[in-house]
Design a protein around this motif. Structure first.
Motif, short mmCIF file in Angstrom:
data_model
loop_
_atom_site.label_atom_id
_atom_site.label_comp_id
_atom_site.label_asym_id
_atom_site.label_seq_id
_atom_site.Cartn_x
_atom_site.Cartn_y
_atom_site.Cartn_z
N GLU A 249 15.94 29.10 -34.62
CA GLU A 249 17.23 29.76 -34.46
C GLU A 249 17.72 29.81 -33.01
O GLU A 249 18.93 29.74 -32.79
CB GLU A 249 17.17 31.18 -35.05
CG GLU A 249 17.26 31.21 -36.56
CD GLU A 249 17.22 32.61 -37.10
OE1 GLU A 249 17.16 33.56 -36.28
OE2 GLU A 249 17.26 32.77 -38.33
N PRO A 250 16.86 29.94 -32.00
CA PRO A 250 17.40 29.93 -30.63
C PRO A 250 18.05 28.61 -30.22
O PRO A 250 18.91 28.60 -29.33
CB PRO A 250 16.15 30.22 -29.77
CG PRO A 250 15.24 30.96 -30.67
CD PRO A 250 15.44 30.35 -32.00
N VAL A 251 17.67 27.50 -30.85
CA VAL A 251 18.24 26.21 -30.48
C VAL A 251 19.17 25.63 -31.55
O VAL A 251 19.98 24.75 -31.26
CB VAL A 251 17.12 25.19 -30.18
CG1 VAL A 251 16.34 25.61 -28.95
CG2 VAL A 251 16.17 25.05 -31.37
N LEU A 252 19.06 26.11 -32.79
CA LEU A 252 19.91 25.65 -33.88
C LEU A 252 20.50 26.86 -34.59
O LEU A 252 19.84 27.90 -34.72
CB LEU A 252 19.12 24.79 -34.88
CG LEU A 252 18.68 23.41 -34.43
CD1 LEU A 252 17.82 22.77 -35.50
CD2 LEU A 252 19.89 22.53 -34.14
N ALA A 253 21.72 26.72 -35.06
CA ALA A 253 22.32 27.80 -35.84
C ALA A 253 21.59 27.92 -37.19
O ALA A 253 21.06 26.93 -37.71
CB ALA A 253 23.80 27.51 -36.05
N PRO A 254 21.56 29.12 -37.77
CA PRO A 254 20.84 29.27 -39.05
C PRO A 254 21.35 28.37 -40.16
O PRO A 254 20.59 27.99 -41.04
CB PRO A 254 21.05 30.77 -39.38
CG PRO A 254 21.32 31.42 -38.07
CD PRO A 254 22.05 30.40 -37.25
N GLU A 255 22.66 28.02 -40.14
CA GLU A 255 23.20 27.18 -41.20
C GLU A 255 22.98 25.69 -40.95
O GLU A 255 23.41 24.87 -41.76
CB GLU A 255 24.70 27.44 -41.37
CG GLU A 255 25.56 27.08 -40.18
CD GLU A 255 25.64 28.19 -39.15
OE1 GLU A 255 26.38 28.03 -38.16
OE2 GLU A 255 24.96 29.23 -39.35
N ARG A 256 22.29 25.33 -39.87
CA ARG A 256 22.09 23.92 -39.54
C ARG A 256 20.67 23.43 -39.81
O ARG A 256 20.32 22.32 -39.42
CB ARG A 256 22.44 23.67 -38.09
CG ARG A 256 23.91 23.92 -37.75
CD ARG A 256 24.32 23.17 -36.52
NE ARG A 256 24.13 21.73 -36.70
CZ ARG A 256 24.10 20.85 -35.71
NH1 ARG A 256 24.26 21.27 -34.45
NH2 ARG A 256 23.91 19.57 -35.94
N PHE A 257 19.86 24.23 -40.46
CA PHE A 257 18.52 23.78 -40.86
C PHE A 257 18.08 24.56 -42.08
O PHE A 257 18.53 25.69 -42.33
CB PHE A 257 17.51 23.94 -39.71
CG PHE A 257 17.16 25.37 -39.40
CD1 PHE A 257 16.09 26.01 -40.02
CD2 PHE A 257 17.91 26.10 -38.49
CE1 PHE A 257 15.77 27.31 -39.75
CE2 PHE A 257 17.61 27.41 -38.19
CZ PHE A 257 16.53 28.02 -38.82
N ARG A 258 17.19 23.95 -42.85
CA ARG A 258 16.59 24.56 -44.02
C ARG A 258 15.09 24.28 -43.98
O ARG A 258 14.67 23.18 -43.60
CB ARG A 258 17.18 24.01 -45.32
CG ARG A 258 18.64 24.39 -45.54
CD ARG A 258 18.79 25.87 -45.77
NE ARG A 258 20.17 26.23 -46.02
CZ ARG A 258 21.04 26.57 -45.10
NH1 ARG A 258 20.66 26.58 -43.81
NH2 ARG A 258 22.28 26.90 -45.41
#
Length: 568
Positions: A249-258
């Motif tokens: 989450e610090p490097v990617l938004a929550p909606e950009r990974f699963r």
């Protein structure tokens, strides 16, 4: 009375039936309303009572002459709100309710001549009853039963038996007991029974579902419920997914990974004993040493003065030779290591992690020639993600753990519009379902649903009856008015028809006034024609326009001309 009688005689059969139905609906509505209002004055005195306790409480209320109500299949006793406090004090003085089996109060009466076995059995029953009362104080629990197996001592170790206990719970409808509450019940029972461990308590519900079972597998035949194994595995998987999310989450938004996780867990309980010998090392186990010795002996002489002197004379061959013997026995044994290992449940066998990362979007061109270009993360970036996730989740490749990271465009990314294109308007949210006001909900809490349904039906019948009667009256008035107008236009024959109705004279007078008004309007309309325009074409055009705009006035004018010509 005469007016009421004439009114009833003037009503048709349908009107009479409608009136009676409306009266019955109003009476029913008032009855249920008064019943609901009277029930509002009652409050719960006790709830969740056993049949025996409910019977004892009702008997006490009858003796005191207090009005009561029984609800919830006889498990709840309700009394008037102003008598709740007083009856609670009286019930407490009478030691009611007793909550099922008698507890330690059974020892208030001395029992002379009871044997030790009877006293022990009575103590066990009282302890079970007290535990049942304590467990029933939990909010989700409706009733409980406790059975205790006392420990058995014996001089033989293999014949000894530890204490055991079983608990059966009846939960409220829709209620669920948390695992922490189940363990609390186990520790509560174990603390009250000597030589009873919490692991030896079995807890089930009335549906036969195992909530807790003995954990001594292989010794007592304990069975681990599959639900607990599944919940344990799911909890570990959720923890791993949360760790992955906290890492990315610090490097990617929550909606950009699963992220997904699968954990294989060994829920078997294993006890293992290892005995190892080391031949290179030996130690002395036992050592035994024996020493035997024998000395010379004095020879016997003749008694007399010479033998009793301080320095008797030496005799040749005066003693025998001394003998000594030593024996030593030493036992050596190789060194031995004895290790007793108990493998707990929940050992992780393998972990599999999967992470899907979204791709970035870059636009080239402008206007209609704009192109979408997807840019996946670089291999170096994916390797950094992999290393961070492996360190955060504690992956062990030697154990067979695996981690897969892939990059694919998400649907939200593919649905992005080029810059400058207006976004689609969100759909209008649907209306929320109707919710009663809080003030009305407060008054309807605890009301019997049948009363509400009956009141609603009565109100609907009352409204429908009122509307029906109003429509009938309007139709009747319209028919009578039409008959009066017909009588005025057709002569005395029509008047005779109207005279049969109540209040016909008033209707005739109203119809005559209406006729005079229409005549005046017709004459005024004719007077609007200019005096100078006497040509037939102008008059015809004017009459056609007036007939389209005021057909009633023209009809009344023609009807008046016909009547005047008939009188002449």
């Amino acid at each position: 009375m005469d007016q009421l009688k004439r009114l009833l005689e003037s009503l048709t059969l349908k009107q009479k039936i409608s009136t009676v139905a409306a009266a019955l609906a109003v009476a029913s509505g008032l009855y249920y309303l008064s019943l609901w209002n009277s029930e509002r004055q009652f409050k719960d005195l006790y709830s969740r009572l056993s049949p025996a306790d409910a019977g004892a409480v009702v008997l006490k209320l009858k003796e005191a002459g207090v009005e009561y109500r029984l609800t919830n299949n006889g498990t709840t006793v309700r009394v008037a709100a102003d008598k709740v406090d007083g009856m609670l004090v009286q019930m407490a003085s009478a030691q009611l309710p007793r909550s099922g089996r008698p507890g330690y109060e059974s020892f208030e009466r001395p029992s002379f001549g009871a044997t030790d076995e009877e006293i022990k059995s009575k103590e066990k029953w009282a302890l079970e009853a007290e535990l049942e009362r304590s467990i029933r104080t939990l909010e989700p629990v409706e009733s409980a039963r406790v059975h205790i197996s006392q420990p058995k001592d014996s001089v033989f170790i293999e014949s000894r038996q530890d204490a055991k206990a079983s608990v059966i719970l009846s939960l409220h409808t829709g209620a669920k007991l948390a695992p922490q509450s189940v363990m609390g019940i186990c520790y509560l029972v174990a603390s009250a029974v000597p030589q009873l461990a919490a692991e030896s308590v079995s807890v089930v519900d009335t549906q036969g579902k195992i909530l807790h079972s003995p954990r001594k597998a292989g010794v007592e035949g304990g069975i681990e419920p599959p639900e607990s194994s599944l919940e344990f595995r799911q909890k570990m998987e959720r923890d791993l997914i949360n760790k992955i999310g906290a890492t990315l989450e610090p490097v990617l938004a929550p909606e950009r990974f699963r992220a997904g996780a699968t954990v294989e867990v060994d829920m078997s309980l294993v006890e293992q004993t290892d005995e190892t010998y080391d031949p290179t090392k030996s130690v002395m186990v036992t050592s035994q040493q024996t020493e035997d010795s024998s000395g010379n002996t004095l020879s016997a002489g003749a008694p007399g003065t010479a033998a009793n002197l301080p320095r008797p004379p030496q005799r040749p061959n005066g003693g025998a030779t001394s003998v000594s013997r030593k024996t030593q026995n030493t036992t050596y044994q190789s060194s031995k290591t004895l290790r007793h290992t108990r493998v707990p449940q929940g050992v992780v066998k393998r972990v599999s992690l999967s992470v899907l990362v979204d791709q970035s979007v870059r636009w080239e061109g402008a206007g209609a020639a704009t192109k979408r270009i997807l840019e996946p993360p670089s291999p170096e970036t994916l390797k950094k993600y992999r290393d961070q996730i492996a360190a955060a989740t504690g992956l062990i490749p030697e154990r067979g753990d695996q981690l897969i990271i892939e990059s694919l465009p998400f649907e939200t990314t593919l649905s992005l519009q080029p810059p400058g294109v207006p976004k689609a308007q969100p759909a209008v949210p649907q209306s929320q379902p109707f919710v009663l006001p809080p003030a009305l909900q407060k008054y309807l809490v605890g009301v019997n649903p049948l009363i509400l349904v009956g009141g609603a039906i009565a109100a609907l019948l009352l409204i429908a009856g009122g509307i029906f009667i109003l429509v009938r009256q309007l139709r009747r008035k319209k028919r009578v008015t039409a008959a009066a107008l017909t009588a005025l236009t057709s002569g005395a024959a029509g008047a005779e028809v109207i005279n049969g109705h109540a209040g016909a004279q008033q209707l005739i007078a109203q119809a005559a006034a209406e006729r005079e008004r229409l005549d005046a309007e017709a004459v005024a309309a004719l007077r609007l024609v200019p005096a100078g325009s006497v040509a037939s074409e102008v008059m015809t055009k004017h009459l056609r326009q007036m007939a389209k705009e005021n057909p009633q006035v023209v009809a009344q004018l023609l009807r008046t001309w016909i009547q005047d010509s008939g009188k002449r």
